[in-house]
Design a protein around this motif. Structure first.
Motif, PDB file in Angstrom:
ATOM      1  N   MET A  25       0.823  -1.189   0.000  1.00  0.00           N
ATOM      2  CA  MET A  25       0.000   0.000   0.000  1.00  0.00           C
ATOM      3  C   MET A  25       0.869   1.256   0.000  1.00  0.00           C
ATOM      4  SD  MET A  25      -3.291   0.661  -0.154  1.00  0.00           S
ATOM      5  CE  MET A  25      -3.637  -1.051  -0.234  1.00  0.00           C
ATOM      6  N   ALA A  26       1.928   1.273   0.797  1.00  0.00           N
ATOM      7  CA  ALA A  26       2.817   2.436   0.827  1.00  0.00           C
ATOM      8  C   ALA A  26       4.218   1.987   0.461  1.00  0.00           C
ATOM      9  CB  ALA A  26       2.816   3.075   2.206  1.00  0.00           C
ATOM     10  N   ASP A  27       4.847   2.748  -0.397  1.00  0.00           N
ATOM     11  CA  ASP A  27       6.197   2.454  -0.848  1.00  0.00           C
ATOM     12  C   ASP A  27       7.148   3.376  -0.101  1.00  0.00           C
ATOM     13  OD1 ASP A  27       8.435   1.700  -2.274  1.00  0.00           O
ATOM     14  OD2 ASP A  27       7.981   2.999  -3.981  1.00  0.00           O
ATOM     15  N   LEU A  28       7.959   2.784   0.807  1.00  0.00           N
ATOM     16  CA  LEU A  28       8.925   3.566   1.569  1.00  0.00           C
ATOM     17  C   LEU A  28      10.274   3.456   0.880  1.00  0.00           C
ATOM     18  CD1 LEU A  28       7.077   2.124   4.199  1.00  0.00           C
ATOM     19  CD2 LEU A  28       8.293   4.060   5.110  1.00  0.00           C
ATOM     20  N   ALA A  29      10.840   4.580   0.502  1.00  0.00           N
ATOM     21  CA  ALA A  29      12.133   4.589  -0.164  1.00  0.00           C
ATOM     22  C   ALA A  29      13.139   5.284   0.731  1.00  0.00           C
ATOM     23  CB  ALA A  29      12.046   5.299  -1.506  1.00  0.00           C
ATOM     24  N   GLY A  30      14.074   4.515   1.241  1.00  0.00           N
ATOM     25  CA  GLY A  30      15.090   5.085   2.116  1.00  0.00           C
ATOM     26  C   GLY A  30      16.421   4.418   1.874  1.00  0.00           C
ATOM     27  N   SER A  31      17.361   4.700   2.745  1.00  0.00           N
ATOM     28  CA  SER A  31      18.699   4.170   2.569  1.00  0.00           C
ATOM     29  C   SER A  31      18.888   2.830   3.267  1.00  0.00           C
ATOM     30  CB  SER A  31      19.714   5.185   3.105  1.00  0.00           C
ATOM     31  OG  SER A  31      19.442   5.466   4.462  1.00  0.00           O
ATOM     32  N   GLY A  32      17.886   2.347   4.039  1.00  0.00           N
ATOM     33  CA  GLY A  32      17.997   1.051   4.664  1.00  0.00           C
ATOM     34  C   GLY A  32      18.458   1.106   6.108  1.00  0.00           C
ATOM     35  N   ASP A  33      19.067   2.188   6.546  1.00  0.00           N
ATOM     36  CA  ASP A  33      19.490   2.273   7.942  1.00  0.00           C
ATOM     37  C   ASP A  33      18.411   2.988   8.748  1.00  0.00           C
ATOM     38  OD1 ASP A  33      19.835   4.765   6.886  1.00  0.00           O
ATOM     39  OD2 ASP A  33      22.013   4.827   7.131  1.00  0.00           O
ATOM     40  N   ASP A  34      18.759   3.582   9.846  1.00  0.00           N
ATOM     41  CA  ASP A  34      17.783   4.199  10.739  1.00  0.00           C
ATOM     42  C   ASP A  34      17.368   5.599  10.306  1.00  0.00           C
ATOM     43  OD1 ASP A  34      17.675   1.983  12.312  1.00  0.00           O
ATOM     44  OD2 ASP A  34      19.189   2.689  13.735  1.00  0.00           O
ATOM     45  N   LYS A  35      17.839   6.066   9.169  1.00  0.00           N
ATOM     46  CA  LYS A  35      17.449   7.382   8.675  1.00  0.00           C
ATOM     47  C   LYS A  35      16.004   7.339   8.180  1.00  0.00           C
ATOM     48  CE  LYS A  35      21.897   9.080   7.055  1.00  0.00           C
ATOM     49  NZ  LYS A  35      22.623   9.539   5.853  1.00  0.00           N
ATOM     50  N   PRO A  36      15.313   8.475   8.268  1.00  0.00           N
ATOM     51  CA  PRO A  36      13.957   8.516   7.704  1.00  0.00           C
ATOM     52  C   PRO A  36      14.016   8.335   6.188  1.00  0.00           C
ATOM     53  CG  PRO A  36      14.508  10.594   8.813  1.00  0.00           C
ATOM     54  CD  PRO A  36      15.699   9.710   8.900  1.00  0.00           C
ATOM     55  N   PRO A  37      12.989   7.743   5.616  1.00  0.00           N
ATOM     56  CA  PRO A  37      12.992   7.560   4.154  1.00  0.00           C
ATOM     57  C   PRO A  37      12.924   8.896   3.429  1.00  0.00           C
ATOM     58  CG  PRO A  37      10.884   6.907   5.103  1.00  0.00           C
ATOM     59  CD  PRO A  37      11.795   7.212   6.247  1.00  0.00           C
ATOM     60  N   VAL A  90     -13.002  -3.493   0.465  1.00  0.00           N
ATOM     61  CA  VAL A  90     -13.949  -2.443   0.801  1.00  0.00           C
ATOM     62  C   VAL A  90     -13.344  -1.393   1.740  1.00  0.00           C
ATOM     63  CG1 VAL A  90     -16.206  -1.977   1.848  1.00  0.00           C
ATOM     64  CG2 VAL A  90     -15.871  -4.033   0.494  1.00  0.00           C
ATOM     65  N   ASP A  91     -12.464  -1.801   2.627  1.00  0.00           N
ATOM     66  CA  ASP A  91     -11.877  -0.893   3.615  1.00  0.00           C
ATOM     67  C   ASP A  91     -10.564  -0.268   3.141  1.00  0.00           C
ATOM     68  OD1 ASP A  91     -13.958  -1.444   5.393  1.00  0.00           O
ATOM     69  OD2 ASP A  91     -12.926  -3.211   6.168  1.00  0.00           O
ATOM     70  N   ALA A  92     -10.430  -0.042   1.848  1.00  0.00           N
ATOM     71  CA  ALA A  92      -9.190   0.487   1.297  1.00  0.00           C
ATOM     72  C   ALA A  92      -8.884   1.883   1.851  1.00  0.00           C
ATOM     73  CB  ALA A  92      -9.259   0.527  -0.226  1.00  0.00           C
ATOM     74  N   GLN A  93      -9.909   2.702   2.094  1.00  0.00           N
ATOM     75  CA  GLN A  93      -9.685   4.054   2.620  1.00  0.00           C
ATOM     76  C   GLN A  93      -8.986   3.996   3.968  1.00  0.00           C
ATOM     77  OE1 GLN A  93     -10.209   6.818   0.850  1.00  0.00           O
ATOM     78  NE2 GLN A  93      -9.495   8.147   2.475  1.00  0.00           N
ATOM     79  N   GLU A  94      -9.375   3.041   4.817  1.00  0.00           N
ATOM     80  CA  GLU A  94      -8.711   2.873   6.113  1.00  0.00           C
ATOM     81  C   GLU A  94      -7.256   2.462   5.928  1.00  0.00           C
ATOM     82  OE1 GLU A  94     -10.934   0.275   8.645  1.00  0.00           O
ATOM     83  OE2 GLU A  94     -12.779   1.430   8.374  1.00  0.00           O
ATOM     84  N   ASP A  95      -6.990   1.631   4.931  1.00  0.00           N
ATOM     85  CA  ASP A  95      -5.607   1.241   4.633  1.00  0.00           C
ATOM     86  C   ASP A  95      -4.783   2.452   4.209  1.00  0.00           C
ATOM     87  OD1 ASP A  95      -6.203  -1.374   5.229  1.00  0.00           O
ATOM     88  OD2 ASP A  95      -6.371  -2.012   3.131  1.00  0.00           O
ATOM     89  N   GLU A  97      -5.289   5.555   5.098  1.00  0.00           N
ATOM     90  CA  GLU A  97      -5.061   6.375   6.294  1.00  0.00           C
ATOM     91  C   GLU A  97      -3.976   5.774   7.180  1.00  0.00           C
ATOM     92  OE1 GLU A  97      -8.951   6.760   8.010  1.00  0.00           O
ATOM     93  OE2 GLU A  97      -9.678   7.960   6.318  1.00  0.00           O
ATOM     94  N   LEU A  98      -3.964   4.452   7.309  1.00  0.00           N
ATOM     95  CA  LEU A  98      -2.915   3.784   8.090  1.00  0.00           C
ATOM     96  C   LEU A  98      -1.550   3.958   7.426  1.00  0.00           C
ATOM     97  CD1 LEU A  98      -4.722   0.499   9.177  1.00  0.00           C
ATOM     98  CD2 LEU A  98      -4.026   2.400  10.643  1.00  0.00           C
ATOM     99  N   ALA A  99      -1.517   3.898   6.113  1.00  0.00           N
ATOM    100  CA  ALA A  99      -0.260   4.099   5.389  1.00  0.00           C
ATOM    101  C   ALA A  99       0.254   5.521   5.607  1.00  0.00           C
ATOM    102  CB  ALA A  99      -0.466   3.825   3.899  1.00  0.00           C
ATOM    103  N   LEU A 100      -0.658   6.499   5.634  1.00  0.00           N
ATOM    104  CA  LEU A 100      -0.255   7.880   5.903  1.00  0.00           C
ATOM    105  C   LEU A 100       0.293   8.001   7.324  1.00  0.00           C
ATOM    106  CD1 LEU A 100      -0.049  10.867   5.149  1.00  0.00           C
ATOM    107  CD2 LEU A 100      -2.435  11.132   5.881  1.00  0.00           C
ATOM    108  N   GLU A 101      -0.360   7.381   8.284  1.00  0.00           N
ATOM    109  CA  GLU A 101       0.134   7.408   9.673  1.00  0.00           C
ATOM    110  C   GLU A 101       1.531   6.816   9.764  1.00  0.00           C
ATOM    111  OE1 GLU A 101      -1.102   8.714  12.517  1.00  0.00           O
ATOM    112  OE2 GLU A 101      -2.741   9.576  11.344  1.00  0.00           O
ATOM    113  N   ARG A 102       1.757   5.689   9.090  1.00  0.00           N
ATOM    114  CA  ARG A 102       3.092   5.062   9.103  1.00  0.00           C
ATOM    115  C   ARG A 102       4.134   5.962   8.460  1.00  0.00           C
ATOM    116  NH1 ARG A 102       0.096   0.300   8.012  1.00  0.00           N
ATOM    117  NH2 ARG A 102       0.488   0.506   5.797  1.00  0.00           N
ATOM    118  N   ALA A 103       3.762   6.631   7.373  1.00  0.00           N
ATOM    119  CA  ALA A 103       4.688   7.538   6.692  1.00  0.00           C
ATOM    120  C   ALA A 103       5.050   8.713   7.592  1.00  0.00           C
ATOM    121  CB  ALA A 103       4.077   8.036   5.388  1.00  0.00           C
ATOM    122  N   LEU A 104       4.059   9.248   8.305  1.00  0.00           N
ATOM    123  CA  LEU A 104       4.318  10.368   9.210  1.00  0.00           C
ATOM    124  C   LEU A 104       5.152   9.915  10.400  1.00  0.00           C
ATOM    125  CD1 LEU A 104       0.810  12.079   9.160  1.00  0.00           C
ATOM    126  CD2 LEU A 104       2.861  12.746   7.901  1.00  0.00           C
TER     127      LEU A 104
END
Length: 126
Positions: free
Chosen positions: A1-13, A25-30, A32-39
């Motif tokens: 659902m969310a594509d995180l692109a980072g360097s692989g270490d502890d740095k933010p993507p 059916v609950d794709a909208q909730e997914d 929103e969860l992906a946005l929360e994880r990104a933030l």
């Protein structure tokens, strides 16, 4: 659902893409969860493909920015008018009140929201 692109270490993507893929059916909730994880991951750039989520997020970011800027500008104007025209309480007091009001609403509602660290760069028309 969310594509995180980072360097692989502890740095933010560098960036996160929240893709608009409707798997159930609950794709909208997914989304929103992906946005929360990104933030939570503190990504430098978040690209939101789902239109509804992008519009809601853009609205709240712009609202927070408006409150913050209104608070600062009205506070500075109140100080400037107070210095230049000390007998104009009819101008100074409302500007000062507006500044305090906006700062209070911002402090309670937006200050600790992770979205307040982001700016809306571009929105595409639907």
């Amino acid at each position: 659902m969310a594509d995180l692109a980072g360097s692989g270490d502890d740095k933010p993507p560098e960036y996160v893409i929240i893709e608009e893929i409707y798997e159930h059916v609950d794709a909208q909730e997914d989304f929103e969860l992906a946005l929360e994880r990104a933030l939570d991951a503190e990504a430098k750039v978040v690209v939101i493909e789902p239109v509804k989520l992008g519009q809601e997020t853009s609205f709240w970011i712009k609202s927070g920015n408006c409150l913050h800027k209104t608070s600062v500008i009205s506070g500075v104007c109140s100080l400037a008018v107070g210095t230049a025209l000390p007998n104009k309480e009819a101008i100074i007091l409302p500007l000062g009140f507006l500044s305090v009001l906006c700062a209070g609403v911002y402090a309670v509602s937006w200050q600790f929201d992770p979205c307040c660290k982001y700016q809306v760069i571009m929105t595409l028309p639907c």
